[in-house]
Write a protein that holds these residues in place. Structure first.
Motif, PDB file in Angstrom:
ATOM      1  N   ARG A   1       5.472  32.812  -5.693  1.00 10.72           N
ATOM      2  CA  ARG A   1       6.652  33.623  -6.009  1.00 10.72           C
ATOM      3  C   ARG A   1       6.256  34.891  -6.764  1.00 10.72           C
ATOM      4  O   ARG A   1       6.753  35.989  -6.505  1.00 10.72           O
ATOM      5  CB  ARG A   1       7.620  32.786  -6.844  1.00 10.72           C
ATOM      6  CG  ARG A   1       8.965  33.454  -7.014  1.00 10.72           C
ATOM      7  CD  ARG A   1       9.894  32.630  -7.903  1.00 10.72           C
ATOM      8  NE  ARG A   1      10.122  31.341  -7.312  1.00 10.72           N
ATOM      9  CZ  ARG A   1       9.689  30.200  -7.841  1.00 10.72           C
ATOM     10  NH1 ARG A   1       9.003  30.231  -8.961  1.00 10.72           N
ATOM     11  NH2 ARG A   1       9.952  29.047  -7.266  1.00 10.72           N
TER      12      ARG A   1
ATOM     13  N   ASN B   1       5.090  28.767  -7.955  1.00 12.24           N
ATOM     14  CA  ASN B   1       5.376  29.884  -8.867  1.00 12.24           C
ATOM     15  C   ASN B   1       4.419  31.041  -8.629  1.00 12.24           C
ATOM     16  O   ASN B   1       4.796  32.220  -8.696  1.00 12.24           O
ATOM     17  CB  ASN B   1       5.286  29.394 -10.296  1.00 12.24           C
ATOM     18  CG  ASN B   1       6.388  28.380 -10.634  1.00 12.24           C
ATOM     19  OD1 ASN B   1       7.467  28.434 -10.030  1.00 12.24           O
ATOM     20  ND2 ASN B   1       6.126  27.488 -11.562  1.00 12.24           N
TER      21      ASN B   1
ATOM     22  N   THR C   1       0.602  30.928 -12.019  1.00 12.40           N
ATOM     23  CA  THR C   1       0.695  30.317 -13.353  1.00 12.40           C
ATOM     24  C   THR C   1      -0.273  29.170 -13.464  1.00 12.40           C
ATOM     25  O   THR C   1      -0.822  28.724 -12.487  1.00 12.40           O
ATOM     26  CB  THR C   1       2.122  29.812 -13.584  1.00 12.40           C
ATOM     27  OG1 THR C   1       2.417  28.862 -12.582  1.00 12.40           O
ATOM     28  CG2 THR C   1       3.125  30.943 -13.537  1.00 12.40           C
TER      29      THR C   1
ATOM     30  N   GLU D   1       4.053  22.866  -8.229  1.00 11.62           N
ATOM     31  CA  GLU D   1       5.049  23.803  -8.783  1.00 11.62           C
ATOM     32  C   GLU D   1       4.390  25.093  -9.240  1.00 11.62           C
ATOM     33  O   GLU D   1       4.911  26.193  -9.020  1.00 11.62           O
ATOM     34  CB  GLU D   1       5.767  23.125  -9.949  1.00 11.62           C
ATOM     35  CG  GLU D   1       6.662  21.969  -9.510  1.00 11.62           C
ATOM     36  CD  GLU D   1       7.301  21.269 -10.693  1.00 11.62           C
ATOM     37  OE1 GLU D   1       8.057  20.321 -10.476  1.00 11.62           O
ATOM     38  OE2 GLU D   1       7.051  21.714 -11.825  1.00 11.62           O
TER      39      GLU D   1
ATOM     40  N   ARG E   1       4.802  32.605 -17.708  1.00  7.56           N
ATOM     41  CA  ARG E   1       5.718  32.897 -16.616  1.00  7.56           C
ATOM     42  C   ARG E   1       6.961  33.652 -17.112  1.00  7.56           C
ATOM     43  O   ARG E   1       7.431  34.604 -16.471  1.00  7.56           O
ATOM     44  CB  ARG E   1       6.140  31.585 -15.947  1.00  7.56           C
ATOM     45  CG  ARG E   1       6.987  31.767 -14.702  1.00  7.56           C
ATOM     46  CD  ARG E   1       7.149  30.447 -13.985  1.00  7.56           C
ATOM     47  NE  ARG E   1       7.841  29.469 -14.798  1.00  7.56           N
ATOM     48  CZ  ARG E   1       9.194  29.390 -14.902  1.00  7.56           C
ATOM     49  NH1 ARG E   1       9.943  30.224 -14.208  1.00  7.56           N
ATOM     50  NH2 ARG E   1       9.745  28.482 -15.653  1.00  7.56           N
TER      51      ARG E   1
END
Length: 596
Positions: A490, A487, A592, A483, A376
């Motif tokens: 995002r 990510n 990720t 999460e 990431r």
């Protein structure tokens, strides 16, 4: 012949009519042989004993006949005249034995009754019986514990072991007293003063008390009977005050008369009143003999004692069995404890192994999480670089003086941006594959956890903490997966923004190509606008065509949202067959790795 003599004597003693013909008829078929005991017993029962009426004969005469028949063969007194008891006293002891023996054949007297009879004889002589010596004698006899036969009992008495040093006359008197008390039911006898009914004078008489009658005689030889007092449940005895020069007076009241008597002392009066009250009580209870009642009570007490003894032995046996069962259960408990300790050791080893596996899995997940964080971070760095490159591209486009160089650089930036996009798509596909692998691992962990829960439900409560720890780890893994998905979304947004920027840059490059063509070919007088626009700069025309074709392919891929691999292959063809660029990936795969 002997059968006739015996039958004749029995007829005479039992006071029943003689029937000599019945004997001949009964043994008519056995004239040639002797009369056996097995054959004589049915005749005795049918023709003699069944005709006997109670109270119609003198029992003492019947006993003497039986004693005569049996003693000649079985009784063996000392031939030297050293026997303790006389032949007459032996007969009385034989009668006492028959009265106190058990009601079963052969007749035996239990040790308790033997001791009772000997004690009564010794008490009549004011001598104390040695019970320990009697117990020793009974224990030495082969059948002493089960009881003595009458001949063993007579041999024991004649041995002088318990009556040594006592004159035969005293023994005879004691036996006579006990015989009268037990066999003849004489409750008490002795001299009393009696007041006459008519002359009202006082006369000394010998009184004999039986359960049903109080008889009085001139003397203790009982040859001349003067009268009797019939006793029933309506009679009573009362103590009278002293009067007429007589003391220790009492009276016996019947339904027809009151008899006044005087004893020699207070003790004799008390004994006589108690004895008469006992006789009246026996009449009220419908009992004919005191000693039969006492014998029955002693027998019941022996039975109760035997029952208590048997119950005690049974209880002892049961306690022994319970003790054995307790010891066996204690051994089983020890075995169970040992098995439990072994199971606890195995459980601890299994728990330690699972803890190690859990720690290894946690370390693996931490390593994968760090790798995902590094990926990431690298992607963020790449996005920063892309933004910097786009900024430099905008600056180069604004420089009209060095348009060729800036355009070349813009094209290079485009190629590089495409390469970066393909690299990002490749990384996104790799991350999606890793996410799928992590999901499979997560599902596998869930299945293992379910199996572990099912398996550990049968184990002890100590494994609950481990289940809670695993649930916490699973929740943390799910949170980390969420999460990672956030990510990924995002990054997808960042890729879409980069694509928009790339499209904007492509539009700018096309615009500046047009402007460059216009600047490189100024419009002359008489030239047409179409020729000018169609002419362009020859050196950059293939590049513009390539750029336009790549933009069209990209727009088509975005509109369809289909397989990115096929679109990228077309773009590679349109870019001049550049096979060194990796195939692009869809923006949704830019995620990720799941974290724990």
């Amino acid at each position: 012949m002997l059968g006739r003599v015996l039958s004749h004597n029995l007829y005479t003693v039992l006071c029943i009519p003689h029937d000599p013909v019945a004997l001949e008829e009964h043994f008519r078929d056995d004239d040639d042989g002797p009369v056996s005991s097995q054959g004589y017993m049915p005749y005795l029962n049918k023709y003699i004993l069944d005709k006997v009426e109670e109270g119609a004969f003198v029992k003492e005469n019947f006993d003497e006949l039986c004693w005569t028949l049996t003693a000649k063969k079985n009784y063996k007194p000392d031939r030297n005249g050293n026997s303790v008891v006389s032949h007459r006293d032996a007969f009385k002891l034989w009668c006492l034995f028959n009265f106190l023996s058990e009601d079963k054949y052969p007749l035996v007297m239990v040790p308790d009754e033997v001791e009772y009879l000997l004690k009564k004889i010794c008490t009549a002589m004011n001598v104390e019986l040695n019970s320990c010596e009697l117990d020793d004698y009974l224990s030495q006899e082969p059948q002493g514990q089960g009881g003595l036969t009458v001949w063993q009992f007579l041999d024991m008495v004649n041995s002088g072991r318990f009556l040594r040093g006592i004159e035969q006359e005293a023994v005879s008197m004691a036996v006579e007293e006990v015989y009268q008390e037990v066999i003849e039911d004489v409750l008490k006898q002795g001299y009393l003063w009696k007041k006459g009914q008519l002359r009202r004078n006082w006369s000394e008489r010998w009184f004999t008390l039986k359960p049903s009658v109080l008889s009085y005689y001139v003397s203790e030889e009982r040859k001349e009977k003067k009268g009797s007092i019939a006793l029933d449940k309506h009679c009573c005895v009362e103590v009278l005050p002293d009067r007429d020069g007589k003391r220790c007076m009492f009276c016996v009241k019947t339904s027809s008369r009151t008899y006044e008597m005087s004893a020699s002392d207070t003790r004799q009066r008390q004994e006589w009143t108690l004895a008469i009250q006992t006789a009246i009580r026996l009449q009220a209870e419908g009992k004919k003999s005191l000693h039969k009642d006492l014998k029955q009570k002693r027998r019941e007490q022996r039975e109760q004692r035997e029952q208590r003894k048997a119950a005690k032995e049974e209880e002892t046996q049961r306690l022994k069995q319970l003790q054995e069962e307790k010891e066996r259960k204690l051994q089983e408990l020890e075995l169970l404890k040992e098995a439990q300790r072994q199971a606890e050791i195995l459980l601890q080893e299994e728990e330690q192994r699972r803890r190690q596996q859990h720690e290894e899995m946690q370390r693996t997940l931490e390593i994968q999480l760090r790798e995902a964080e590094q990926a990431r971070a690298s992607m963020q760095a790449e996005m920063v670089l892309k933004e910097a490159e786009a900024e430099r591209q905008r600056k180069r486009i604004l420089e009209l003086e060095d348009m060729q160089e800036r355009l070349q650089e813009a094209l290079q930036q485009e190629v590089k941006a495409r390469q970066d996009e393909e690299a990002v798509r490749y990384a996104q596909a790799r991350l999606l594959a890793e996410e799928e692998e992590k999901l499979k691992q997560l599902m596998k962990l869930k299945e293992e956890q379910e199996e572990y829960i099912i398996k550990t439900q049968l184990e002890k409560q100590v494994l609950k903490q481990e289940m809670e720890n695993k649930n916490k780890c699973l929740e943390e893994a799910q949170k980390q997966l969420e999460e990672v998905r956030v990510n990924r979304q995002r990054v997808d947004q960042d890729v879409m923004a980069a694509q928009r920027k790339l499209r904007q840059a492509s539009t700018n490059v096309k615009h500046w190509n047009v402007q460059m063509n216009r600047l490189m070919h100024p419009i002359g007088p008489g030239d047409k606008r179409t020729n000018m626009s169609g002419g362009g700069f020859a050196g950059y025309q293939p590049l513009l065509c390539q750029r336009d074709s790549s933009l069209k392919l990209k727009q088509k891929a975005e509109d369809k949202g289909s397989n990115p691999t096929r679109v990228n292959s077309k773009e590679n063809v349109s870019n001049g067959g550049n096979s060194s660029v990796p195939p692009s990936l869809d923006a949704d795969t830019m995620a990720t790795e799941p974290t724990n």
